[in-house]
Scaffold this motif. Sequence first.
Motif, PDB file in Angstrom:
ATOM      1  N   TYR A 121     -87.612 -56.933 113.617  1.00 34.67           N
ATOM      2  CA  TYR A 121     -86.892 -56.942 112.527  1.00 34.67           C
ATOM      3  C   TYR A 121     -87.000 -55.707 111.644  1.00 34.67           C
ATOM      4  O   TYR A 121     -87.746 -54.952 111.798  1.00 34.67           O
ATOM      5  CB  TYR A 121     -87.376 -57.943 111.386  1.00 34.67           C
ATOM      6  N   ALA A 122     -85.869 -55.568 110.715  1.00 39.46           N
ATOM      7  CA  ALA A 122     -85.735 -54.190 109.830  1.00 39.46           C
ATOM      8  C   ALA A 122     -85.317 -54.493 108.647  1.00 39.46           C
ATOM      9  O   ALA A 122     -84.145 -55.259 108.486  1.00 39.46           O
ATOM     10  CB  ALA A 122     -84.828 -53.067 110.829  1.00 39.46           C
ATOM     11  N   LYS A 123     -86.127 -54.255 107.610  1.00 45.48           N
ATOM     12  CA  LYS A 123     -85.878 -54.744 106.337  1.00 45.48           C
ATOM     13  C   LYS A 123     -84.442 -54.151 105.812  1.00 45.48           C
ATOM     14  O   LYS A 123     -83.687 -54.983 105.285  1.00 45.48           O
ATOM     15  CB  LYS A 123     -86.962 -54.083 105.222  1.00 45.48           C
ATOM     16  N   LYS A 124     -84.056 -53.120 106.027  1.00 43.89           N
ATOM     17  CA  LYS A 124     -82.738 -52.284 105.851  1.00 43.89           C
ATOM     18  C   LYS A 124     -81.754 -52.308 106.829  1.00 43.89           C
ATOM     19  O   LYS A 124     -80.785 -51.781 106.685  1.00 43.89           O
ATOM     20  CB  LYS A 124     -82.914 -50.848 105.420  1.00 43.89           C
ATOM     21  N   GLY A 125     -82.056 -52.966 108.056  1.00 45.54           N
ATOM     22  CA  GLY A 125     -81.114 -53.026 109.060  1.00 45.54           C
ATOM     23  C   GLY A 125     -81.198 -51.800 109.911  1.00 45.54           C
ATOM     24  O   GLY A 125     -82.012 -50.876 109.801  1.00 45.54           O
ATOM     25  N   GLY A 126     -80.016 -51.470 110.343  1.00 47.29           N
ATOM     26  CA  GLY A 126     -79.558 -49.985 111.141  1.00 47.29           C
ATOM     27  C   GLY A 126     -80.040 -49.951 112.513  1.00 47.29           C
ATOM     28  O   GLY A 126     -79.609 -49.203 113.136  1.00 47.29           O
ATOM     29  N   ILE A 127     -80.376 -51.217 113.153  1.00 47.13           N
ATOM     30  CA  ILE A 127     -80.691 -51.226 114.581  1.00 47.13           C
ATOM     31  C   ILE A 127     -79.270 -51.575 115.175  1.00 47.13           C
ATOM     32  O   ILE A 127     -78.689 -52.546 114.960  1.00 47.13           O
ATOM     33  CB  ILE A 127     -81.786 -52.518 114.856  1.00 47.13           C
ATOM     34  N   SER A 128     -79.140 -50.925 116.313  1.00 50.32           N
ATOM     35  CA  SER A 128     -77.823 -51.182 117.206  1.00 50.32           C
ATOM     36  C   SER A 128     -78.252 -51.063 118.783  1.00 50.32           C
ATOM     37  O   SER A 128     -79.220 -50.717 118.954  1.00 50.32           O
ATOM     38  CB  SER A 128     -76.862 -50.297 116.808  1.00 50.32           C
ATOM     39  N   VAL A 129     -77.595 -51.484 119.542  1.00 48.11           N
ATOM     40  CA  VAL A 129     -77.704 -51.164 121.066  1.00 48.11           C
ATOM     41  C   VAL A 129     -76.888 -49.784 121.437  1.00 48.11           C
ATOM     42  O   VAL A 129     -75.757 -49.709 121.334  1.00 48.11           O
ATOM     43  CB  VAL A 129     -77.313 -52.251 121.657  1.00 48.11           C
ATOM     44  N   VAL A 130     -77.716 -48.834 121.798  1.00 46.75           N
ATOM     45  CA  VAL A 130     -77.166 -47.507 122.334  1.00 46.75           C
ATOM     46  C   VAL A 130     -77.724 -47.282 123.780  1.00 46.75           C
ATOM     47  O   VAL A 130     -78.786 -47.357 124.117  1.00 46.75           O
ATOM     48  CB  VAL A 130     -77.653 -46.410 121.568  1.00 46.75           C
ATOM     49  N   ASP A 131     -76.938 -47.143 124.717  1.00 40.35           N
ATOM     50  CA  ASP A 131     -77.101 -47.004 126.118  1.00 40.35           C
ATOM     51  C   ASP A 131     -78.086 -47.800 126.600  1.00 40.35           C
ATOM     52  O   ASP A 131     -79.033 -47.603 127.387  1.00 40.35           O
ATOM     53  CB  ASP A 131     -77.456 -45.492 126.195  1.00 40.35           C
ATOM     54  N   ALA A 193     -88.636 -51.325 129.167  1.00 34.23           N
ATOM     55  CA  ALA A 193     -86.808 -51.564 128.976  1.00 34.23           C
ATOM     56  C   ALA A 193     -86.476 -52.673 128.440  1.00 34.23           C
ATOM     57  O   ALA A 193     -86.954 -53.901 128.706  1.00 34.23           O
ATOM     58  CB  ALA A 193     -86.575 -51.268 130.587  1.00 34.23           C
ATOM     59  N   LEU A 194     -85.495 -52.455 127.658  1.00 36.52           N
ATOM     60  CA  LEU A 194     -84.784 -53.679 127.154  1.00 36.52           C
ATOM     61  C   LEU A 194     -84.008 -54.269 128.072  1.00 36.52           C
ATOM     62  O   LEU A 194     -82.990 -54.030 128.739  1.00 36.52           O
ATOM     63  CB  LEU A 194     -83.653 -53.018 125.894  1.00 36.52           C
ATOM     64  N   LEU A 195     -84.288 -55.686 128.310  1.00 39.10           N
ATOM     65  CA  LEU A 195     -83.641 -56.549 129.279  1.00 39.10           C
ATOM     66  C   LEU A 195     -82.349 -57.484 128.436  1.00 39.10           C
ATOM     67  O   LEU A 195     -81.220 -57.570 128.961  1.00 39.10           O
ATOM     68  CB  LEU A 195     -84.295 -57.586 129.963  1.00 39.10           C
ATOM     69  N   ALA A 196     -82.575 -58.006 127.446  1.00 45.84           N
ATOM     70  CA  ALA A 196     -81.644 -58.748 126.655  1.00 45.84           C
ATOM     71  C   ALA A 196     -82.007 -58.497 125.385  1.00 45.84           C
ATOM     72  O   ALA A 196     -83.056 -58.496 124.615  1.00 45.84           O
ATOM     73  CB  ALA A 196     -81.866 -60.217 126.945  1.00 45.84           C
ATOM     74  N   ALA A 197     -80.973 -58.860 124.261  1.00 48.44           N
ATOM     75  CA  ALA A 197     -80.962 -58.768 122.904  1.00 48.44           C
ATOM     76  C   ALA A 197     -79.905 -59.505 122.318  1.00 48.44           C
ATOM     77  O   ALA A 197     -78.719 -59.632 122.774  1.00 48.44           O
ATOM     78  CB  ALA A 197     -80.943 -57.345 122.429  1.00 48.44           C
ATOM     79  N   THR A 198     -80.323 -60.288 121.325  1.00 47.36           N
ATOM     80  CA  THR A 198     -79.267 -61.254 120.451  1.00 47.36           C
ATOM     81  C   THR A 198     -79.693 -61.294 119.152  1.00 47.36           C
ATOM     82  O   THR A 198     -80.905 -61.146 118.845  1.00 47.36           O
ATOM     83  CB  THR A 198     -79.265 -62.512 121.018  1.00 47.36           C
ATOM     84  N   GLY A 199     -78.946 -61.729 118.167  1.00 40.75           N
ATOM     85  CA  GLY A 199     -79.336 -62.346 116.896  1.00 40.75           C
ATOM     86  C   GLY A 199     -79.962 -63.393 116.853  1.00 40.75           C
ATOM     87  O   GLY A 199     -79.976 -64.384 117.740  1.00 40.75           O
TER      88      GLY A 199
END
Length: 313
Positions: A121-131, A193-199
Amino acid sequence: GWGLHTWTGAKEPTDWAKPLMPVRKDAYGVTFEVPLIDGATSLSYILHKGDEKDLPSDQSLDLATYGHEVWMLGGKPGYLLPQTGGGAAPDLSKAEAQWIDANTVVWKVKTTDATSQQLVYAKKGGISVVDGALSDEGQWLRLQQGELSDAQKAKFPHLKDYPAFTVDPRDRDRVRESLRGQLIATQRAANGALLAATGVQTAGILDDLYGKKAASAELGPVFRKSKPTLSVWAPTARTVSLELDGRTVPMKRDDRTGVWSVTGKKSWQGKPYRYAVTIWAPTVQKLVTNKVTDPYSTALTADSARSLVVDLT
């Protein structure tokens, strides 16, 4: 260096002395690409360096079970799956995980002994998936493998066959905080390593944490000795303020109920007002401030653009 000897399923089986070599190398390791014959259901292979084998026995990748992309750790049998749900890439615009009560998250993701799951989680958001990785690691709530109870299965029958996870007891003091910003479910390999991510859908936990407590709260305009108190339920909001008579008045949050309130003066009687609610909006992936009327108001202006501070008692 290490090469990949292939036979069954490979379009061009290799000679032991001339294995396939990696097509690229990055921070996570090396990548092999193997062209397959049409209709291949498995791939037989040995990863080796000369006569030194990574694993002692011949290996066979079941394509129907594991798909066409797998990650492996040197010297360890089994696979790390970089994708879930049949190959969907990490997508934060979707919300495939469901947080159903204070301690339980349900997510249809395939796990192994070498994967880990967490809420980020991030209080102010701003997280995205890049590469293929998160742009920011945020703050984590660790998840432990669990299972749904009979009561949970009865309450959420559509989720009864899905994998369930429990929030690590060491992180439970930050559960409420995590609900008030960007929230992501992630799965990672042993090397990070990131394998999966979702809301994450949060209706269940919001009801569990706040529902009964907020049910007894007095919402909308409530008058005592002719002084109004304005209250609104907004448990996931970062801030809520009152816009009244050309002024902006901050409101105070009750962490027990998720209700925001402010008490005013007798002179507020009859004044138009609205709330400015700053909240994380998954649809646009950022914090937004919504200017809204009071859902519990007792009267509205003629154009319905604002509520009115009116005592109907």
